[in-house]
Each structure stands twice: as structure tokens, then as C-alpha cells.
Design a protein around this motif. Structure first.
Motif, PDB file in Angstrom:
ATOM      1  N   LEU A   1      -1.576  -3.290  17.979  1.00 35.32           N
ATOM      2  CA  LEU A   1      -0.428  -3.709  18.780  1.00 35.32           C
ATOM      3  C   LEU A   1      -0.816  -4.371  20.100  1.00 35.32           C
ATOM      4  N   PRO A   2      -1.756  -3.814  20.868  1.00 32.14           N
ATOM      5  CA  PRO A   2      -2.143  -4.479  22.121  1.00 32.14           C
ATOM      6  C   PRO A   2      -2.800  -5.850  21.903  1.00 32.14           C
ATOM      7  N   SER A   3      -3.305  -6.095  20.697  1.00 28.58           N
ATOM      8  CA  SER A   3      -3.959  -7.375  20.392  1.00 28.58           C
ATOM      9  C   SER A   3      -2.970  -8.427  19.887  1.00 28.58           C
ATOM     10  N   GLY A   4      -1.675  -8.092  19.881  1.00 26.12           N
ATOM     11  CA  GLY A   4      -0.662  -9.072  19.512  1.00 26.12           C
ATOM     12  C   GLY A   4      -0.217  -9.037  18.068  1.00 26.12           C
ATOM     13  N   TYR A   5      -0.549  -7.973  17.347  1.00 24.31           N
ATOM     14  CA  TYR A   5      -0.149  -7.860  15.952  1.00 24.31           C
ATOM     15  C   TYR A   5       1.072  -6.968  15.815  1.00 24.31           C
ATOM     16  N   LYS A   6       1.978  -7.361  14.948  1.00 26.07           N
ATOM     17  CA  LYS A   6       3.143  -6.549  14.595  1.00 26.07           C
ATOM     18  C   LYS A   6       2.898  -6.094  13.160  1.00 26.07           C
ATOM     19  N   VAL A   7       3.046  -4.784  12.888  1.00 30.43           N
ATOM     20  CA  VAL A   7       2.691  -4.217  11.592  1.00 30.43           C
ATOM     21  C   VAL A   7       3.844  -3.391  11.041  1.00 30.43           C
ATOM     22  N   TYR A   8       4.097  -3.538   9.739  1.00 27.62           N
ATOM     23  CA  TYR A   8       5.116  -2.737   9.052  1.00 27.62           C
ATOM     24  C   TYR A   8       4.561  -2.324   7.694  1.00 27.62           C
ATOM     25  N   LYS A   9       4.854  -1.095   7.287  1.00 29.32           N
ATOM     26  CA  LYS A   9       4.382  -0.585   5.998  1.00 29.32           C
ATOM     27  C   LYS A   9       5.516   0.148   5.303  1.00 29.32           C
ATOM     28  N   SER A  10       5.619  -0.050   3.988  1.00 28.00           N
ATOM     29  CA  SER A  10       6.624   0.664   3.198  1.00 28.00           C
ATOM     30  C   SER A  10       6.165   0.684   1.739  1.00 28.00           C
ATOM     31  N   LYS A  11       7.068   1.049   0.844  1.00 29.06           N
ATOM     32  CA  LYS A  11       6.716   1.108  -0.578  1.00 29.06           C
ATOM     33  C   LYS A  11       7.821   0.507  -1.428  1.00 29.06           C
ATOM     34  N   VAL A  12       7.432   0.070  -2.614  1.00 31.83           N
ATOM     35  CA  VAL A  12       8.366  -0.504  -3.576  1.00 31.83           C
ATOM     36  C   VAL A  12       7.794  -0.273  -4.974  1.00 31.83           C
ATOM     37  N   GLY A  13       8.669  -0.073  -5.929  1.00 33.53           N
ATOM     38  CA  GLY A  13       8.241   0.068  -7.311  1.00 33.53           C
ATOM     39  C   GLY A  13       9.271  -0.547  -8.232  1.00 33.53           C
ATOM     40  N   SER A  14       8.783  -1.204  -9.280  1.00 30.55           N
ATOM     41  CA  SER A  14       9.711  -1.842 -10.198  1.00 30.55           C
ATOM     42  C   SER A  14       8.967  -2.417 -11.387  1.00 30.55           C
ATOM     43  N   MET A  15       9.713  -2.718 -12.425  1.00 32.98           N
ATOM     44  CA  MET A  15       9.204  -3.503 -13.546  1.00 32.98           C
ATOM     45  C   MET A  15       9.623  -4.960 -13.381  1.00 32.98           C
ATOM     46  N   ASP A  16      10.351  -5.263 -12.316  1.00 36.19           N
ATOM     47  CA  ASP A  16      10.904  -6.591 -12.098  1.00 36.19           C
ATOM     48  C   ASP A  16      10.293  -7.196 -10.836  1.00 36.19           C
ATOM     49  N   SER A  17       9.549  -8.274 -10.984  1.00 37.45           N
ATOM     50  CA  SER A  17       8.885  -8.883  -9.834  1.00 37.45           C
ATOM     51  C   SER A  17       9.880  -9.352  -8.781  1.00 37.45           C
ATOM     52  N   ALA A  18      11.063  -9.794  -9.195  1.00 35.76           N
ATOM     53  CA  ALA A  18      12.066 -10.257  -8.229  1.00 35.76           C
ATOM     54  C   ALA A  18      12.465  -9.127  -7.276  1.00 35.76           C
ATOM     55  N   LYS A  19      12.497  -7.900  -7.759  1.00 32.56           N
ATOM     56  CA  LYS A  19      12.850  -6.764  -6.899  1.00 32.56           C
ATOM     57  C   LYS A  19      11.750  -6.488  -5.878  1.00 32.56           C
ATOM     58  N   ILE A  20      10.508  -6.689  -6.265  1.00 31.06           N
ATOM     59  CA  ILE A  20       9.393  -6.494  -5.338  1.00 31.06           C
ATOM     60  C   ILE A  20       9.450  -7.547  -4.235  1.00 31.06           C
ATOM     61  N   PHE A  21       9.630  -8.818  -4.626  1.00 31.22           N
ATOM     62  CA  PHE A  21       9.732  -9.892  -3.638  1.00 31.22           C
ATOM     63  C   PHE A  21      10.918  -9.640  -2.705  1.00 31.22           C
ATOM     64  N   ALA A  22      12.061  -9.279  -3.275  1.00 35.84           N
ATOM     65  CA  ALA A  22      13.275  -9.068  -2.473  1.00 35.84           C
ATOM     66  C   ALA A  22      13.101  -7.925  -1.482  1.00 35.84           C
ATOM     67  N   ALA A  23      12.457  -6.846  -1.898  1.00 38.03           N
ATOM     68  CA  ALA A  23      12.247  -5.704  -0.997  1.00 38.03           C
ATOM     69  C   ALA A  23      11.393  -6.103   0.200  1.00 38.03           C
ATOM     70  N   ILE A  24      10.338  -6.856  -0.043  1.00 39.23           N
ATOM     71  CA  ILE A  24       9.443  -7.255   1.041  1.00 39.23           C
ATOM     72  C   ILE A  24      10.135  -8.262   1.952  1.00 39.23           C
TER      73      ILE A  24
END
Length: 144
Positions: A27-50
Motif C-alpha cells: 500500500l505505501p508503494s502505491g498498490y491497491k490490492v483486493y482478494k476474493s473467491k469465485v467458483g463455477s463451471m461457467d467462465s462467464a460467471k468467473i469473468f463477471a465476478a472479477i
């Protein structure tokens, strides 16, 4: 030395105590970071979640340039976890993934290079049956 891709990959791989230490350095070096999780058999749901998380958390604004950079970062990371075969449900594969989104300079002290965005994906992929999965890791990054 801290860099955009390294922070994205380490963030998605680390447990909470290690992640707090990484955030304290990033953070002090100018980076913004976010982490979470997603699961699916559908790639569109993974893209949409992110994409939804990136907008909700303020990583990108609703303009073509930023949305395009994010989309291609997700696509590159997704390509990595699919071993070049972009697709899940249509080939009976499922994925349970952690993802991280990082925005900032490519490397610390490289502000003249502009802002970049990175997406890292880590988790398990395989047949939609417990015990038939394997680990996967992908990274994508693009200039904004």
C-alpha cells in the motif's frame, strides 16, 4: 523488489497473516490490492465476478480503456489456468478459485510507466467431482 505481478501472485497464494504483511508493504508503494473467491463451471460467471468486484472496489471506472485493460488481464490469467483451452462447462470442468486484483505501477519507482492492472487466479480445476481436480495458477496484466 515489489512489482505488480509479484504482488498479485503472492496475494492470491498467501494466508491471512502473510497477506496482511504483504499489504503493509504494498500500500505505501502505491498498490491497491483486493482478494476474493469465485467458483463455477461457467467462465462467464468467473469473468463477471472479477469485473463486478473491480468496479465495486474502485479499481476501474466505467470507461472503455480501464474496462478493456481489466478484461484482458482476466483473459490472460484465465488462459493460464485453462492451459490454453479457454472453457469450463462446455468441456465438463469446474473451477474453485481465489483471485486477486492489483492496480499500480509495474514496479516500485516506475511511475513514469503509468498505471497497470493485474489479475491472478489460483485454485482447483477439474471434473465436477470431488477428488478429480488439480491446482492451477494464472496471471494477466495490462497497462491502463
Amino acid at each position: 523488489m515489489m512489482s505488480l505481478g509479484k504482488i498479485a501472485v503472492l496475494s492470491v497464494l498467501q494466508t491471512e497473516p502473510e497477506e496482511v504483511k504483504l499489504l503493509d508493504q504494498s500500500l505505501p508503494s502505491g498498490y491497491k490490492v483486493y482478494k476474493s473467491k469465485v467458483g463455477s463451471m461457467d467462465s462467464a460467471k468467473i469473468f463477471a465476478a472479477i469485473e463486478t468486484a473491480a468496479k465495486r472496489e474502485g479499481f476501474i471506472s466505467s470507461n472503455y480503456r480501464e474496462e478493456h485493460a481489466l478484461y484482458h488481464s482476466i483473459l490472460e490469467a484465465y488462459h493460464g489456468i485453462c492451459r490454453g483451452n479457454a472453457g469450463l462447462g462446455n468441456v465438463l470442468r469446474s473451477a474453485g478459485l481465489l483471485y486477486s486484483i492489483v492496480r499500480g505501477p509495474r514496479t516500485v519507482g516506475c511511475a513514469d510507466d503509468g498505471e497497470w492492472i493485474a489479475v491472478a487466479l489460483y485454485g482447483y480445476m477439474g471434473a465436477p467431482m470431488k477428488g478429480f481436480e488439480h491446482e492451477v495458477l494464472g496471471l494477466g496484466m495490462n497497462p491502463i
